[in-house]
Write an enzyme that holds these catalytic residues in place. Structure first.
Site, PDB file in Angstrom:
ATOM      1  N   GLY B 129      35.411  49.094  37.620  1.00 45.52           N
ATOM      2  CA  GLY B 129      35.369  49.123  39.086  1.00 45.52           C
ATOM      3  C   GLY B 129      34.676  47.609  39.633  1.00 45.52           C
ATOM      4  O   GLY B 129      33.841  47.629  39.936  1.00 45.52           O
ATOM      5  N   SER B 131      36.848  44.343  40.607  1.00 46.48           N
ATOM      6  CA  SER B 131      37.826  43.553  41.796  1.00 46.48           C
ATOM      7  C   SER B 131      37.860  44.671  43.070  1.00 46.48           C
ATOM      8  O   SER B 131      38.095  46.070  42.908  1.00 46.48           O
ATOM      9  CB  SER B 131      39.126  43.247  41.346  1.00 46.48           C
ATOM     10  N   GLU B 247      34.157  42.209  26.824  1.00 48.82           N
ATOM     11  CA  GLU B 247      35.508  42.312  27.244  1.00 48.82           C
ATOM     12  C   GLU B 247      36.575  41.258  27.093  1.00 48.82           C
ATOM     13  O   GLU B 247      37.646  41.212  26.834  1.00 48.82           O
ATOM     14  CB  GLU B 247      35.464  42.381  28.795  1.00 48.82           C
ATOM     15  N   GLU B 367      41.420  29.971  35.397  1.00 52.97           N
ATOM     16  CA  GLU B 367      40.672  28.963  36.106  1.00 52.97           C
ATOM     17  C   GLU B 367      39.218  29.423  36.048  1.00 52.97           C
ATOM     18  O   GLU B 367      38.299  28.488  35.826  1.00 52.97           O
ATOM     19  CB  GLU B 367      41.301  29.164  37.676  1.00 52.97           C
TER      20      GLU B 367
END
Lengths: 342, 380
Positions: B129, B131, B247, B367
């Site tokens: 949880g 974004s 991750e 980015e």
């Protein structure tokens, strides 16, 4: 500090102390850097792997890599890698290496050398520092030859970095020594793995110079490194350097541990070729005009990178070898080949 | 300039033992009849339960929490074998990779005992949880709020791109718990919310491949008890940052569509060409060192280090390779992709191509990762 790190630091210092602007200039003009060579030899930094060959081969390769890292990170204009490699092959074949610079010829197929009746004949192309070396290691059939370049007709050549790459022609020359049991492909792999390390380290230095420059050079009122367009180019190049270094280490481990040497060395050279090429392009782009100027040092690294990419196999050569190895192993998954190679 | 720390020396006999075991398991498992491209986005809870029963989930965790106390490199081997085989590993993936380790590091004893054994059995699944509709790359701008009440927290807001929220049990939220505007990062906390909580609703978001793994999760006065808080109140940002090394560094950043390469090689073995050989070589020569880098990070994580710089480098170079793999096979050699084809190669090519845009977005965009790398290089 580990022993390996200590050796690397010692080599870095010895090269930094001896590599004055005058030495760089005279080497660019084709002169042999005698004083710098003697300084390194006196420190025992040359032929490191041959020295260690009697003990632990993996350690010997790590010592060799430490010295080559130092030499590549300073673009030392000497056959340090070639001397280490040639010395290592001589030691493996029970031939005592003389002191002084050594060379070896392990090009990919272009050279032809025959050995019969105790005499060597043939032509070796683009031999590093042949003109300055006390002996050249080469392979004829399955015989390792150690040949004196003074017994050859020598035609001078250089690569884009000004490093000597000479053609030597032998006509029934008696070698200094010879030994049976040589393997041309193994020699090519070993040389490719060392060039891969040199490429990775030259690229690492170009990256470092670029990071420094981007932090100092100001335009539009701030360091150009504050612009994302610059940051992202440099960040991508950092990934290239990291993977080239790891690939070179994997090749060294395969050689030391008797793994799939051809596979690991092919990967290392292909990866380092492409990685260093990308880093060289990026470094010049970020440096702008100054990086193109002779007085600035970046080109000493990027000219070496562009020369070394082609030596001991360009990327397509090695990628094709890797691909054919995989295609020929019918019945085996790609994954099982990759994981078995370590 | 900081230099990343990678060491490719990896020669542990226990790794090859576990490799043989997991290969045997996969060879016998019915789910492996259909290997999948981008396999860790394919949800198969029955497969995850079988994997858990066999001891391949929560492998490094203590036995008292249902784990198996194996090394991080043994876990690495299992994860890469699942990916290389195209196993449908989505159900347990997030819980095994990051929610479980977060509970181990920051959870209370009660939280660990309640949740970890179920994750390790392959029965409890978790969503991320992070974004929100208005907070993607700028994660610290999240607005979903958790307000203290007498006996716990009340949550209001929405989370988006929550993979498999509709089939998972918990969502680990990054919430705003303080309105102090001067402390954008310090006002955040992590809260573990059951996905069947009253007031919580889940709306599907179908992706461009036609699959439903994403969701938007809406929170309207969702009450959770005080012990739903994970770790320290106000430490959510730092906790999330430590989650990201897990991750970002794993082999799913370069192996998720490896089965496509296998299928391409099978095809090229029938009709060999120099172009195919060079393409295969160019992909393998990028993959092998990446694997060394990723394994090196697994070893560092196992020693309790948090190599975020190295993880960003792996994810950045890995996602480029994954995208190039699909792009070069489709763009240069074999353009006839078909998601409905009986032919394995054509189906996998379509699956991989339709998932490829996500490779450089999920887990941190290209980015953002390049920004992290630039910061560690000293540019910002």
């Amino acid at each position: 500090m580990s022993d390996i790190a200590l050796i690397e630091e010692t080599a870095r210092r010895a090269i930094a102390d001896g590599l004055t602007p005058e030495v760089i200039e005279s080497a660019e003009a084709g002169e042999w850097s005698e004083a710098l060579w003697n300084r390194l030899e006196a420190q025992g930094l040359l032929q490191p792997a041959a020295i260690a060959e009697s003990g632990d081969p993996a350690e010997g390769l790590e010592i060799e890599a430490a010295v080559i890292r130092a030499a590549s990170a300073s673009a030392a204009p000497l056959p340090i890698a070639e001397t280490a490699l040639a010395g290592w092959f001589l030691a493996r074949h029970g031939i005592e290496a003389p002191s002084g610079p050594l060379s070896l010829a392990a090009l990919n197929g272009a050279e032809q050398l025959t050995f019969s009746g105790g005499k060597a004949s043939g032509r070796l192309e683009r031999v590093p520092w042949a003109r300055d070396s006390v002996g050249i290691v080469a392979v004829a059939g399955d015989t390792l030859l150690f040949i004196d370049p003074r017994s050859a007709k020598l035609t001078r050549g250089v690569n884009m970095a000004g490093e000597p790459r000479d053609t030597v022609e032998f006509d029934a020359a008696a070698p200094i020594a010879s030994a049976a049991g040589a393997d041309r492909e193994y020699m090519l792999c070993r040389c490719a793995a060392v060039r891969a390390l040199q490429l990775a380290e030259a690229a690492a230095r170009a990256l470092e110079m670029t990071v420094e420059y981007a932090g100092q050079r100001k335009q539009f009122g701030r360091p150009i490194g504050a612009f994302q367009a610059i940051q992202h180019q440099i960040a991508a190049a950092a990934g290239e350097v990291a993977s080239a270094r790891v690939a070179a280490q994997q090749a060294r481990l395969a050689i030391a541990e008797g793994g799939n040497v051809l596979f690991a060395c092919a990967i290392a050279k292909a990866r380092a070729n492409d990685a260093a090429g990308a880093v060289a392009r990026m470094s010049h782009q970020v440096h702008g005009a100054i990086g193109f100027a002779r007085e600035y040092q970046l080109h000493r690294f990027t000219r070496r990178i562009q020369s070394w990419r082609g030596e001991y196999g360009a990327s397509a050569f090695w990628n094709r070898r890797i691909g054919e190895m995989i295609l020929n192993e019918r019945g085996r998954s790609v994954w099982s080949i990759v994981t078995a190679a370590g | 300039m900081k230099t990343p720390n990678f060491d490719a020396r990896m020669n542990f006999p226990e790794m090859e033992r576990v490799r043989a075991e997991i290969r045997e398991f996969l060879a016998a498992d019915p789910a492996m009849a259909t290997p999948r491209a981008d396999c860790w986005s394919h949800f198969d809870d029955a497969f995850s339960r079988r994997l858990g029963q066999a001891g391949y989930i929560g492998m490094t965790w203590p036995k008292r929490y249902g784990g198996h106390e194996r090394s991080s490199l043994e876990r690495y081997v299992v994860v890469e074998e699942l990916l290389a085989a195209g196993a449908p590993a989505a159900a347990h993936w997030i819980a095994d990779r990051q929610t479980g380790p977060q509970l181990l590091r920051f959870g209370t004893e009660e939280q660990r005992q309640r949740i970890l054994p179920a994750i390790a059995r392959g029965e409890c699944y978790c969503s991320i949880g992070m974004s929100e509709p208005d907070s993607g790359s700028d994660l610290a701008s999240v607005r979903t709020r958790a307000t203290r009440t007498g006996d716990g927290w009340v949550i209001n807001g929405r989370k988006i791109w929550t993979t498999y929220a509709h089939r998972s049990h918990y969502i680990l939220m990054l919430c705003r718990t303080s309105e102090d505007a001067s402390a954008r990062h310090r006002g955040l906390s992590q809260i573990l919310v059951p996905l069947d909580s009253p007031g919580l609703s889940i709306r599907p978001i179908v992706n461009m491949a036609g699959a439903h793994d994403f969701n938007e999760v809406l929170f309207e006065d969702v009450h959770v008890p005080a012990d739903a808080l994970l770790g320290q109140e106000g430490a959510g940002w730092d906790q999330v940052m430590s989650e990201l090394a897990f991750e970002r560094s794993g082999p799913e950043r370069f192996l998720s569509s490896f089965v496509l390469l296998e299928a391409f090689v099978e095809r090229a073995r029938r009709e060999p060409s120099a172009e195919a050989a060079i393409l295969i070589g160019s992909l393998i020569s990028r993959l092998a060192p990446l694997r060394g880098m990723s394994m090196s990070i697994a070893a560092q994580l196992g020693r309790g280090e948090l190599p975020n710089f190295e993880a960003a480098l792996v994810k950045e170079t890995g996602s480029l390779l994954e995208q190039d793999l699909t792009e070069k096979i489709l763009g240069e050699i074999a353009p006839e992709a078909d998601p409905t084809s009986e032919d394995k190669f054509r189906r996998l090519l379509a699956e991989a191509m339709l998932h490829a845009p996500s490779f450089s977005i999920r887990g941190g965009t290209r980015e953002i990762l390049r920004g992290i790398i630039a910061r560690d290089l000293g540019l910002r």
